[in-house]
Design an enzyme around this catalytic site. Structure first.
Site, PDB file in Angstrom:
ATOM      1  N   GLY A  12       0.818  -1.205   0.000  1.00 20.41           N
ATOM      2  CA  GLY A  12       0.000   0.000   0.000  1.00 20.41           C
ATOM      3  C   GLY A  12       0.849   1.250   0.000  1.00 20.41           C
ATOM      4  O   GLY A  12       0.561   2.217   0.702  1.00 20.41           O
ATOM      5  N   SER A  14       1.693   3.382  -2.564  1.00 16.70           N
ATOM      6  CA  SER A  14       1.585   4.372  -3.633  1.00 16.70           C
ATOM      7  C   SER A  14       1.117   5.738  -3.153  1.00 16.70           C
ATOM      8  O   SER A  14       1.265   6.735  -3.863  1.00 16.70           O
ATOM      9  CB  SER A  14       0.642   3.859  -4.737  1.00 16.70           C
ATOM     10  OG  SER A  14      -0.667   3.651  -4.226  1.00 16.70           O
ATOM     11  N   VAL A  64      -3.439  -7.847  -2.549  1.00 13.59           N
ATOM     12  CA  VAL A  64      -2.887  -8.510  -1.366  1.00 13.59           C
ATOM     13  C   VAL A  64      -3.836  -9.533  -0.761  1.00 13.59           C
ATOM     14  O   VAL A  64      -3.429 -10.314   0.118  1.00 13.59           O
ATOM     15  CB  VAL A  64      -2.471  -7.498  -0.276  1.00 13.59           C
ATOM     16  CG1 VAL A  64      -1.312  -6.637  -0.758  1.00 13.59           C
ATOM     17  CG2 VAL A  64      -3.652  -6.653   0.175  1.00 13.59           C
ATOM     18  N   SER A 144      -4.175   0.107  14.212  1.00 10.59           N
ATOM     19  CA  SER A 144      -4.905   1.376  14.259  1.00 10.59           C
ATOM     20  C   SER A 144      -5.387   1.649  15.677  1.00 10.59           C
ATOM     21  O   SER A 144      -5.596   0.715  16.465  1.00 10.59           O
ATOM     22  CB  SER A 144      -6.116   1.316  13.318  1.00 10.59           C
ATOM     23  OG  SER A 144      -7.005   2.391  13.531  1.00 10.59           O
ATOM     24  N   TYR A 158     -13.764  -3.586  10.993  1.00  8.93           N
ATOM     25  CA  TYR A 158     -12.454  -2.998  10.718  1.00  8.93           C
ATOM     26  C   TYR A 158     -11.631  -2.947  12.002  1.00  8.93           C
ATOM     27  O   TYR A 158     -10.455  -3.335  12.024  1.00  8.93           O
ATOM     28  CB  TYR A 158     -12.626  -1.591  10.147  1.00  8.93           C
ATOM     29  CG  TYR A 158     -11.342  -0.807  10.022  1.00  8.93           C
ATOM     30  CD1 TYR A 158     -10.472  -1.019   8.960  1.00  8.93           C
ATOM     31  CD2 TYR A 158     -10.997   0.150  10.981  1.00  8.93           C
ATOM     32  CE1 TYR A 158      -9.283  -0.309   8.852  1.00  8.93           C
ATOM     33  CE2 TYR A 158      -9.814   0.870  10.873  1.00  8.93           C
ATOM     34  CZ  TYR A 158      -8.964   0.642   9.815  1.00  8.93           C
ATOM     35  OH  TYR A 158      -7.787   1.341   9.714  1.00  8.93           O
ATOM     36  N   ALA A 159     -12.247  -2.465  13.092  1.00 11.14           N
ATOM     37  CA  ALA A 159     -11.553  -2.387  14.375  1.00 11.14           C
ATOM     38  C   ALA A 159     -11.105  -3.770  14.826  1.00 11.14           C
ATOM     39  O   ALA A 159      -9.987  -3.946  15.340  1.00 11.14           O
ATOM     40  CB  ALA A 159     -12.457  -1.750  15.422  1.00 11.14           C
ATOM     41  N   LYS A 162      -8.029  -4.946  12.974  1.00 12.81           N
ATOM     42  CA  LYS A 162      -6.811  -4.297  13.442  1.00 12.81           C
ATOM     43  C   LYS A 162      -6.389  -4.813  14.816  1.00 12.81           C
ATOM     44  O   LYS A 162      -5.196  -4.885  15.127  1.00 12.81           O
ATOM     45  CB  LYS A 162      -7.012  -2.785  13.471  1.00 12.81           C
ATOM     46  CG  LYS A 162      -7.122  -2.159  12.078  1.00 12.81           C
ATOM     47  CD  LYS A 162      -5.869  -2.412  11.260  1.00 12.81           C
ATOM     48  CE  LYS A 162      -5.873  -1.677   9.951  1.00 12.81           C
ATOM     49  NZ  LYS A 162      -4.609  -1.918   9.176  1.00 12.81           N
ATOM     50  N   ILE A 191      -4.434  10.532  11.373  1.00 16.08           N
ATOM     51  CA  ILE A 191      -3.373  10.960  10.470  1.00 16.08           C
ATOM     52  C   ILE A 191      -3.993  11.652   9.268  1.00 16.08           C
ATOM     53  O   ILE A 191      -4.743  11.039   8.504  1.00 16.08           O
ATOM     54  CB  ILE A 191      -2.511   9.766  10.002  1.00 16.08           C
ATOM     55  CG1 ILE A 191      -2.026   8.951  11.211  1.00 16.08           C
ATOM     56  CG2 ILE A 191      -1.353  10.259   9.153  1.00 16.08           C
ATOM     57  CD1 ILE A 191      -1.161   9.707  12.192  1.00 16.08           C
TER      58      ILE A 191
END
Length: 253
Positions: A12, A14, A64, A144, A158-159, A162, A191
């Site tokens: 990742g 790019s 991936v 994260s 998602y959490a 991670k 971020i």
């Protein structure tokens, strides 16, 4: 933090955080494999920027979540740079979209877990044998702040993905310690300058979050890249199974 003679693979890479990591590792002397999925032009532009600055890099495309493509990519990286990967940064990841659990589908669950967790497991598997032959290596897995606080609305899976990365990294660190392979995590908070927040965070949400950060600003990709550089360098040789929080004090353990 001299990485000359080392080969680094950053997934990742790019744009956003990945781009910052690849640029920083290259500046420290590593030959960097810049992975991309769809951002070929961005990846090739990054490779050109690294070369202009006196570094060495090449771009490699792969999905991936497809283990066959991962295998082909690792083979191509080794052929391009003439040796096995010394530093793996598993950075590729995606929220995909916000989905409340009452609307969860198996397809969405699989997409999120595959890109954020499965890819880390199987790419690590592919580079570990070469690291063992070389007598050591560094694996840095991106997690994260969501792994600790459950994430925002519609981000529970998602959490969880991670959080799985953190637990997996601890187990892998124990497995590989005898081979002088260090496995650690970097956990970014809020971020800026990334597609993630440009896509999933409102201006109001951004302002509210920044107001809670003790250091008074959102983070930058360079803030994250600096932590990765430390974990990729010999300075972290006695650190394994740990997570570095890069969040300006928003979350303190």
């Amino acid at each position: 933090m001299d990485l000359h003679g080392k080969i680094a693979l950053v997934t990742g890479a790019s744009s956003g955080i990945g781009r910052g990591i690849a640029t920083t590792l290259a500046a420290a002397g590593a030959a960097v494999a810049v992975h991309y999925r769809s951002g070929r032009e961005q990846a090739e532009a990054l490779v050109a920027d690294i070369a202009e600055a006196g570094g060495k890099a090449a771009a490699f495309g792969a999905d991936v979540t497809d283990t066959r493509q991962l295998e082909a990519m690792v083979e191509a990286v080794q052929a391009e740079f003439g040796g096995p990967v010394d530093i793996l940064v598993n950075n590729a990841g995606h929220l995909v979209k916000r989905v409340p659990n009452v609307d969860m589908t198996e397809e969405h669950y699989n997409r999120v877990m595959d890109v954020n967790f499965k890819s880390y497991v199987f790419l690590s598997k592919l580079v570990i044998p070469g690291m063992i032959r070389r007598g050591g290596g560094k694996i840095v897995n991106m997690t994260s702040i969501a792994a600790h606080d459950g994430g925002g609305p519609g981000a529970s899976v998602y959490a969880a993905s991670k959080a799985a990365v953190i637990s997996y990294s601890k187990g892998l660190a124990k497995e590989l310690a005898g081979h002088r392979i260090n496995v650690n995590c970097v956990s970014p908070g809020f971020i800026g300058q990334t597609a993630f927040h440009a896509t999933f965070t409102s201006d109001e949400g951004r302002a509210a979050t920044v107001a809670k950060i003790p250091l008074g600003r959102e983070g930058t990709p360079q803030d994250v890249a600096n932590a990765v550089l430390y974990l990729a360098s010999p300075l972290s040789d006695y650190l394994t199974g740990e997570t570095i929080e890069v969040n300006g004090g928003l979350f303190m353990r």
